[in-house]
Design a protein around this motif. Structure first.
Motif, mmCIF file in Angstrom:
data_model
loop_
_atom_site.group_PDB
_atom_site.id
_atom_site.type_symbol
_atom_site.label_atom_id
_atom_site.label_comp_id
_atom_site.label_asym_id
_atom_site.label_seq_id
_atom_site.Cartn_x
_atom_site.Cartn_y
_atom_site.Cartn_z
ATOM 1 N N VAL A 26 59.065 71.029 52.681
ATOM 2 C CA VAL A 26 59.623 69.912 51.435
ATOM 3 C C VAL A 26 60.619 69.811 51.031
ATOM 4 C CG1 VAL A 26 59.248 71.143 49.097
ATOM 5 C CG2 VAL A 26 57.714 72.041 50.019
ATOM 6 N N GLN A 66 56.843 76.273 55.075
ATOM 7 C CA GLN A 66 56.462 75.325 53.592
ATOM 8 C C GLN A 66 57.959 75.170 53.285
ATOM 9 O OE1 GLN A 66 55.133 77.729 50.099
ATOM 10 N NE2 GLN A 66 54.110 76.147 49.924
ATOM 11 N N LYS A 117 57.451 77.933 47.130
ATOM 12 C CA LYS A 117 57.881 76.195 46.750
ATOM 13 C C LYS A 117 58.877 75.733 46.928
ATOM 14 C CE LYS A 117 53.681 73.684 47.895
ATOM 15 N NZ LYS A 117 52.899 72.653 47.174
#
Ligand SMILES: Nc1nc2c(ncn2[C@@H]2O[C@H](COP(=O)(O)OP(=O)(O)O)[C@@H](O)[C@H]2O)c(=O)[nH]1
Ligand SMILES: [Mg+2]
Length: 207
Positions: free
Chosen positions: A162, A158, A118
């Motif tokens: 984010v 992802q 991430k």
């Protein structure tokens, strides 16, 4: 892109050392160890041009590469480590601010993010800061060879989620091991370098 020549022209520690001229340029930014030097070497097909795996915390410089006598790549030191003193960090922060805020030749920023994980808080802060300065951002997700193919789209999503990336921001999976993504990266980098769009140069952010 055929690279006829690529050379480091200056490692600038201060604003007055930034090269003049009207050549368009792209900055490359990312967390320390993300694979930035490897990316530069791979896209320029020059093995040792940008040094890989340098120990962080040494003299911080903006490294200007001049490519094909037409444009610059600017290797921005990796963020996200705290090996330098507060004073040094502040001084360097001012150089970085001057660069991103005022550099008219700067056409966009290649932000490298590790495809395996991430985005970190530092990645998000950097992305937001670039957006604040209206800089187009190309996101390169590095070390793709370390992520199983079946998970590629999940990892890309992802990163977008984010960062809360804007639709216009492209995310490209890349590997310096296999050169996967190199052609796409060049296509997008060329678009940025020769785009007609200009940004508003913001004056002091008031800090
Ligand atoms: N497997 C793999 N390793 C990579 C890749 N890119 C960089 N690395 C490794 O990651 C480490 C840091 O790379 P480097 O380019 O020096 O990162 P920088 O600190 O961001 O300039 C080195 O050990 C590289 O060999 C990649 O695409 N795949
Ligand atoms: Mg490096």
């Amino acid at each position: 892109m055929k690279i006829a020549n690529a050379e480091l022209i200056i490692s600038a520690a201060k604003e007055h050392q930034f090269p003049g001229g009207v050549f368009p340029e792209l900055a490359l930014s990312g967390r320390s160890n993300v694979g930035k030097s490897s990316f530069i070497n791979t896209v320029l097909s020059r093995k040792g041009l940008a040094r890989t795996s340098q120990r962080p915390g040494k003299t911080q410089t903006l490294n200007f590469y001049f490519i094909n006598d037409r444009f610059h790549f600017v290797d921005v030191p990796g963020y996200g480590y705290a090996k330098v003193s507060k004073k040094e960090r502040e001084a360097w922060g001012r150089v970085m601010e001057a660069y991103f805020q005022k550099r008219e030749q700067l056409k966009g920023v290649v932000q490298l993010i590790d495809a395996r994980h991430k985005p970190t808080e530092d990645d998000v802060m950097m992305y937001d800061w670039l957006k604040f300065h209206q800089l187009p951002v190309l996101i390169i997700a590095t070390k793709a060879d370390k992520v199983p193919k079946g998970k590629w789209s999940k990892h890309i999503q992802q990163i977008k989620d984010v960062l809360q990336a804007e639709d216009e921001d492209t995310v490209i999976l890349f590997s310096s091991e296999t050169a996967y993504g190199k052609d796409r990266a060049w296509k997008e980098m060329t678009k940025l370098l020769y785009s007609k769009e200009t940004r508003e140069i913001k004056q002091d952010s008031g800090e």
